[in-house]
Design a protein around this motif. Structure first.
Motif, PDB file in Angstrom:
ATOM      1  N   ALA A  69      65.636   9.664 -11.274  1.00 43.40           N
ATOM      2  CA  ALA A  69      66.048   9.453 -12.801  1.00 43.40           C
ATOM      3  C   ALA A  69      67.326   8.873 -12.913  1.00 43.40           C
ATOM      4  O   ALA A  69      67.404   7.969 -13.970  1.00 43.40           O
ATOM      5  CB  ALA A  69      65.715  10.781 -13.571  1.00 43.40           C
ATOM      6  N   LEU A  70      68.486   9.265 -12.175  1.00 42.40           N
ATOM      7  CA  LEU A  70      69.767   8.663 -12.479  1.00 42.40           C
ATOM      8  C   LEU A  70      69.648   7.083 -12.137  1.00 42.40           C
ATOM      9  O   LEU A  70      70.208   6.268 -12.697  1.00 42.40           O
ATOM     10  CB  LEU A  70      70.752   9.288 -11.186  1.00 42.40           C
ATOM     11  CG  LEU A  70      71.129  10.781 -11.678  1.00 42.40           C
ATOM     12  CD1 LEU A  70      71.797  11.350 -10.746  1.00 42.40           C
ATOM     13  CD2 LEU A  70      71.707  10.811 -12.994  1.00 42.40           C
ATOM     14  N   ALA A  71      68.779   6.769 -10.962  1.00 40.86           N
ATOM     15  CA  ALA A  71      68.779   5.376 -10.458  1.00 40.86           C
ATOM     16  C   ALA A  71      68.065   4.354 -11.758  1.00 40.86           C
ATOM     17  O   ALA A  71      68.619   3.427 -12.165  1.00 40.86           O
ATOM     18  CB  ALA A  71      67.901   5.022  -9.320  1.00 40.86           C
ATOM     19  N   VAL A  72      66.876   5.222 -12.260  1.00 41.50           N
ATOM     20  CA  VAL A  72      65.989   4.523 -13.202  1.00 41.50           C
ATOM     21  C   VAL A  72      67.232   4.366 -14.475  1.00 41.50           C
ATOM     22  O   VAL A  72      67.088   3.218 -15.248  1.00 41.50           O
ATOM     23  CB  VAL A  72      64.936   5.293 -13.648  1.00 41.50           C
ATOM     24  CG1 VAL A  72      64.221   4.744 -14.785  1.00 41.50           C
ATOM     25  CG2 VAL A  72      63.915   5.162 -12.352  1.00 41.50           C
ATOM     26  N   GLY A  73      67.689   5.429 -14.792  1.00 45.42           N
ATOM     27  CA  GLY A  73      68.700   5.247 -15.782  1.00 45.42           C
ATOM     28  C   GLY A  73      69.734   4.507 -15.847  1.00 45.42           C
ATOM     29  O   GLY A  73      70.136   3.759 -16.858  1.00 45.42           O
TER      30      GLY A  73
ATOM     31  N   VAL B 113      77.895   3.921 -13.130  1.00 47.73           N
ATOM     32  CA  VAL B 113      78.280   5.147 -12.852  1.00 47.73           C
ATOM     33  C   VAL B 113      76.945   5.771 -12.405  1.00 47.73           C
ATOM     34  O   VAL B 113      76.941   6.614 -11.436  1.00 47.73           O
ATOM     35  CB  VAL B 113      79.022   5.736 -14.016  1.00 47.73           C
ATOM     36  CG1 VAL B 113      78.940   7.390 -13.616  1.00 47.73           C
ATOM     37  CG2 VAL B 113      80.127   5.325 -14.423  1.00 47.73           C
ATOM     38  N   LEU B 114      75.985   5.784 -13.226  1.00 47.83           N
ATOM     39  CA  LEU B 114      74.739   6.498 -12.627  1.00 47.83           C
ATOM     40  C   LEU B 114      74.158   5.965 -11.656  1.00 47.83           C
ATOM     41  O   LEU B 114      73.614   6.790 -10.677  1.00 47.83           O
ATOM     42  CB  LEU B 114      73.651   6.198 -13.900  1.00 47.83           C
ATOM     43  CG  LEU B 114      73.983   7.137 -15.340  1.00 47.83           C
ATOM     44  CD1 LEU B 114      72.613   6.694 -16.088  1.00 47.83           C
ATOM     45  CD2 LEU B 114      74.003   8.480 -14.919  1.00 47.83           C
ATOM     46  N   LEU B 115      74.311   4.754 -11.220  1.00 49.73           N
ATOM     47  CA  LEU B 115      73.906   3.794  -9.966  1.00 49.73           C
ATOM     48  C   LEU B 115      74.678   4.496  -8.822  1.00 49.73           C
ATOM     49  O   LEU B 115      74.008   4.934  -7.555  1.00 49.73           O
ATOM     50  CB  LEU B 115      73.684   2.341 -10.177  1.00 49.73           C
ATOM     51  CG  LEU B 115      72.834   2.075 -10.694  1.00 49.73           C
ATOM     52  CD1 LEU B 115      72.952   0.448 -11.054  1.00 49.73           C
ATOM     53  CD2 LEU B 115      71.262   2.147 -10.558  1.00 49.73           C
ATOM     54  N   VAL B 116      75.758   4.691  -9.171  1.00 50.10           N
ATOM     55  CA  VAL B 116      76.572   5.104  -7.992  1.00 50.10           C
ATOM     56  C   VAL B 116      76.340   6.644  -7.664  1.00 50.10           C
ATOM     57  O   VAL B 116      76.430   6.935  -6.399  1.00 50.10           O
ATOM     58  CB  VAL B 116      78.188   5.121  -8.433  1.00 50.10           C
ATOM     59  CG1 VAL B 116      79.238   5.831  -7.437  1.00 50.10           C
ATOM     60  CG2 VAL B 116      78.700   3.764  -8.372  1.00 50.10           C
ATOM     61  N   LEU B 117      76.197   7.303  -8.876  1.00 48.75           N
ATOM     62  CA  LEU B 117      75.745   8.868  -8.441  1.00 48.75           C
ATOM     63  C   LEU B 117      74.496   8.711  -7.737  1.00 48.75           C
ATOM     64  O   LEU B 117      74.240   9.847  -6.856  1.00 48.75           O
ATOM     65  CB  LEU B 117      75.664   9.632  -9.839  1.00 48.75           C
ATOM     66  CG  LEU B 117      76.900   9.850 -10.726  1.00 48.75           C
ATOM     67  CD1 LEU B 117      76.609  10.643 -11.943  1.00 48.75           C
ATOM     68  CD2 LEU B 117      77.484  11.003  -9.624  1.00 48.75           C
TER      69      LEU B 117
END
Length: 428
Positions: A97-101, A120-124
């Motif tokens: 979900a973090l990657a998609v978001g 930021v979301l992709l790094v997480l």
């Protein structure tokens, strides 16, 4: 090799019984257990560690009772295992979900704010993504062409425990052994600690192989790819959300924001530990049973005894590494001689350890219970369970010529590991 035993005699300060011992080891009284466990207990490392030990103790006691009553535990995927996999998949779902978001935010843009938030979301998501293990780079790795006779033995043991063999064997300086997978295709890896391998008899070596390879066959959910990577992800979250030390006024507010997410992560971690604890303990006892059927009960019990003295072996290896460091640089010939001498010294030391030290370790283990290791049942209980039933003969019998050929195949590797031990020490 000169006799290295150092016999001592003294009276027990509590009950007065004469104690005959060896000055290299703790003096203790078999009559009243005085000084049977002089070592300090491992310090408590937190809530998760306490939960693991409590669950391991409870499940271990249940399984011991089963086996001592004649009911042998069998590998199975029960409701707890299915629930653990479901929870682990949910954890990985958050990463997805973090990657998609992140991708959505980057594409949407929103005047640049969305791009920053998306990155930021992709790094997480990248930080939390499951990692595929690689071959270890801290020691020699052998393939079939490097040690055909050793692989032939591993193949035979794998067949005896009912599983496939391994693709590679890594040899390191630990007093341990383990199995895992590596690469995208999930190839199997056996890790052999050369110090442990060196002090085992051929029967005990086969028992060690049988125990480790049995982990591929006994359905240990905790070691599965889905669950193990989810635990690592949760541990990373838990560590990231740790309160900042000595916080400023702003950091106090940040710490307050961390409280609820950290409690949620800890709760999921504890849930996974609870769901997988019984399967993990069961897997160890099952592996011991398969080791006994492969190498005989005597071979498996002998392995358990050797595991009791790993602390003493580690102390000797650290002492020799310190001695080598004080000796300074040496010629290549002197280094090779010193490396070969290390294994002779280690095997002679292991052979000289008296029976009363093994008995002390068993009694100390009974006192500590699961305080030493939350993932493995206490060695004295594993040994007792092996001895509870009828002794079983070996399925794989060591052959003198094979033993010699394996020793020849491992000659260069054992020298390399010994040099590394003398140069870098044993480590943690």
């Amino acid at each position: 090799m000169p006799d290295i035993t150092r016999e001592t005699t003294q009276a027990c300060p509590v009950c007065g019984t004469e104690i005959r011992g060896d000055s290299r080891f703790a003096a203790w009284c078999a009559a009243c257990d005085w000084n049977v466990d002089p070592e300090e207990q491992r310090p408590d490392t937190g809530l998760l560690d306490r939960a693991e030990r409590a669950l391991a103790r409870r499940h271990g006691e249940q399984l011991v009772a089963e086996m001592l009553s004649g009911r042998e535990p069998r590998p199975r995927r029960d409701a707890s295992a299915v629930a653990a996999i479901a929870v682990a998949l949910a954890v990985h779902g958050v990463t997805v979900a973090l990657a998609v978001g992140g991708v959505w935010c980057v594409v949407a843009g929103w005047g640049g704010v969305g791009v920053v938030a998306g990155l930021v979301l992709l790094v997480l998501a990248w930080a939390l993504a499951p990692r595929v293990r690689r071959l270890p780079d801290d020691g020699p790795v052998l393939f079939r062409a490097d040690a055909p006779e050793l692989f032939a033995l591993v193949d035979e043991v794998a067949g005896a425990v009912g599983t496939r063999s391994v693709h590679a064997i890594a040899v390191d300086k630990s007093i341990n052994a383990s199995v895992s997978t590596y690469g995208m295709r999930g190839r199997r890896l056996l890790v052999l600690g050369m110090p442990l391998w060196e002090v085992l008899t051929p029967e005990e070596q086969i028992a060690l192989l049988g125990h480790e390879l049995a982990h591929y066959a006994n359905g240990d959910t905790r070691n599965g790819l889905v669950v193990s990577t989810a635990v690592r992800t949760l541990a990373l979250w838990h560590d990231t959300l740790r309160p900042l030390p000595h916080p400023s006024a702003m950091e106090v507010a940040v710490n307050a924001l961390y409280v609820v997410p950290r409690l949620l992560v800890r709760g999921v971690l504890l849930l996974l530990v609870r769901l997988t604890s019984q399967a993990g303990v069961r897997a160890e006892y099952l592996a011991d049973r398969l080791a006994a059927r492969t190498a005989s009960t005597q071979g498996a019990v002998g392995l358990m005894d050797r595991l009791l003295i790993t602390g003493s072996l580690g102390a000797l290896l650290r002492s020799e590494a310190n001695r080598a460091a004080l000796g300074g640089s040496r010629s290549a010939r002197e280094t090779a001689t010193q490396a070969d001498e290390l294994w002779r010294l280690l095997t002679a030391y292991a052979a000289s350890i008296p029976e009363h030290e093994y008995e002390r370790q068993r009694r100390a283990g009974a006192r500590r219970g699961h305080q030493v290791d939350a993932t493995h049942p206490p060695t004295h209980l594993r040994r007792a369970c092996l001895l509870a039933g009828e002794p079983v003969p070996a399925t794989v019998v060591p052959q003198a010529r094979r033993i010699e050929r394996i020793a020849s195949e491992l000659a260069a590797t054992r020298a390399q590991v010994a040099r590394r031990l003398l140069r870098d020490g044993l480590g943690d």
